[in-house]
Scaffold this motif. Sequence first.
Motif, PDB file in Angstrom:
ATOM      1  N   SER A  39      11.800-146.787 -10.841  1.00 11.40           N
ATOM      2  CA  SER A  39      11.596-147.078  -9.424  1.00 11.40           C
ATOM      3  C   SER A  39      12.592-146.313  -8.563  1.00 11.40           C
ATOM      4  O   SER A  39      12.252-145.801  -7.486  1.00 11.40           O
ATOM      5  N   GLU A  40      13.847-146.224  -9.049  1.00  9.73           N
ATOM      6  CA  GLU A  40      14.870-145.497  -8.298  1.00  9.73           C
ATOM      7  C   GLU A  40      14.542-144.006  -8.250  1.00  9.73           C
ATOM      8  O   GLU A  40      14.748-143.341  -7.229  1.00  9.73           O
ATOM      9  N   GLU A  41      14.043-143.466  -9.339  1.00 13.41           N
ATOM     10  CA  GLU A  41      13.660-142.058  -9.355  1.00 13.41           C
ATOM     11  C   GLU A  41      12.556-141.775  -8.339  1.00 13.41           C
ATOM     12  O   GLU A  41      12.569-140.747  -7.653  1.00 13.41           O
ATOM     13  N   ARG A  42      11.601-142.666  -8.268  1.00  9.28           N
ATOM     14  CA  ARG A  42      10.514-142.486  -7.299  1.00  9.28           C
ATOM     15  C   ARG A  42      11.030-142.545  -5.871  1.00  9.28           C
ATOM     16  O   ARG A  42      10.602-141.781  -4.999  1.00  9.28           O
ATOM     17  N   ARG A  43      11.960-143.469  -5.619  1.00  6.27           N
ATOM     18  CA  ARG A  43      12.505-143.606  -4.273  1.00  6.27           C
ATOM     19  C   ARG A  43      13.255-142.344  -3.863  1.00  6.27           C
ATOM     20  O   ARG A  43      13.090-141.826  -2.754  1.00  6.27           O
ATOM     21  N   VAL A  44      14.080-141.831  -4.778  1.00  5.81           N
ATOM     22  CA  VAL A  44      14.821-140.600  -4.491  1.00  5.81           C
ATOM     23  C   VAL A  44      13.866-139.439  -4.282  1.00  5.81           C
ATOM     24  O   VAL A  44      14.078-138.584  -3.405  1.00  5.81           O
ATOM     25  N   GLY A  45      12.799-139.387  -5.056  1.00  5.48           N
ATOM     26  CA  GLY A  45      11.825-138.311  -4.923  1.00  5.48           C
ATOM     27  C   GLY A  45      11.149-138.311  -3.558  1.00  5.48           C
ATOM     28  O   GLY A  45      10.933-137.255  -2.947  1.00  5.48           O
ATOM     29  N   LYS A  46      10.827-139.513  -3.079  1.00  4.35           N
ATOM     30  CA  LYS A  46      10.190-139.618  -1.771  1.00  4.35           C
ATOM     31  C   LYS A  46      11.142-139.163  -0.666  1.00  4.35           C
ATOM     32  O   LYS A  46      10.746-138.500   0.297  1.00  4.35           O
ATOM     33  N   GLU A  47      12.414-139.523  -0.779  1.00  5.13           N
ATOM     34  CA  GLU A  47      13.406-139.145   0.227  1.00  5.13           C
ATOM     35  C   GLU A  47      13.563-137.613   0.253  1.00  5.13           C
ATOM     36  O   GLU A  47      13.685-137.010   1.334  1.00  5.13           O
ATOM     37  N   CYS A  48      13.543-136.995  -0.916  1.00  7.78           N
ATOM     38  CA  CYS A  48      13.685-135.532  -0.985  1.00  7.78           C
ATOM     39  C   CYS A  48      12.473-134.831  -0.343  1.00  7.78           C
ATOM     40  O   CYS A  48      12.624-133.836   0.365  1.00  7.78           O
TER      41      CYS A  48
END
Length: 393
Positions: free
Chosen positions: A381-390
């Motif tokens: 979930s954290e990886e997805r969140r960081v990906g969206k921010e990028c």
Amino acid sequence: TTEIYTLSLHDALPISKMSDSPHHDETGGVGELSSPEVVLRSRGRADLQTSGSGVISRTVAGQRDSPASNSLSSVIESVLAHFSRDLLACDVQISLFLGSASSYRHDSCLSPFPPSFTSPAGVKDIQGLRDDLAAIPPLSILKRQLEQRNCQLSLKQLQLLLWVFSGGQSQLSLRTVPRSERMEILGKAGVKKTTTLSLPTHMLQLSNNNTDRWMERCETETTFYAFHGSRLDNWFSILNHGLQQHRSKTTLFGSGTYLSHELGMSLLYSTRGVAWEHSALGPSLSCIAIAQVINHPSVKIHSECPTRGRVEGSEGGSIPQSYILVRDNQLLNIRYILLYGSETTSPTVHASMPRNRFTTWVCSNKMAVLLLSYGLLLLRSEERRVGKECRSR
């Protein structure tokens, strides 16, 4: 090099029939129970004794046999005598022994240690012990092999089995409790017939060289029954040495042995562990004890009375409901053990099944698997969140 023996029929000593009415006793606990050791007492039957050096001797009516009683034929006769008495009880003893021997905590939980696997310098051959245990077939098959005198186990391996079955210095003995008697015994500990809790697949009664003294004491004392749960690799030591308060790791409400009036509470402490792959109970087990406790004022219970319901200086305060804290090892005794195994697979089937260590480990560590899965989910979930921010940048 291990010497292998194959006997012809004329090599065997006659096997005397024994009485099926052993005398039994009790003991008890919640986080760890005091355990009894059983005296194999049958009329007209030989009592087996193991010396400190691990040499097996036999006594009949108080008479000690000659050293020749340590011969292969005599050991086979003695092992078969235990099988005839209670094959399932022998299975349980091996399973609990192997549960401790295969544990990474074997230095502390495999006690007593077989003398025949200890060098004169005191070095314990744990790998040699594990290798010999791995060669033992299901007991139903071993029994037939011994009766036909075509067993491929060495004398040392058979002596190891006899050492386990004979119960050591405490003379620990187990007796299978018939299914028809189980609910009556559970009822003594407060379990109702309408309970929704998972009931044990097997129940065994314990006795040892302290049983008679304990029963005599209970005739003049008020007692009650309680449950004690512990991880599987602790039970071989518990049954041989009893519940020892100094070995308890739980000290929130004071030091001592923790028990409970609630079976469900003790089930939380009874973690399933890897046992014997050829056992009739299945390759993994969990174990709970039913202990008899003397209702002494020093036994701490949930109570409004400050002297009965609280240990002075305890971090957690008063004893919670359903908890019992015994601070004197002489005030409790294990009467029965409850085993949670699998009755769906026969020991013969176990012999032909390949061992799946991964599956057994997962079944024995469900909580760890659950936490690991949850951690991976959070990481994903954290990886997805960081990906969206990028991507938004």
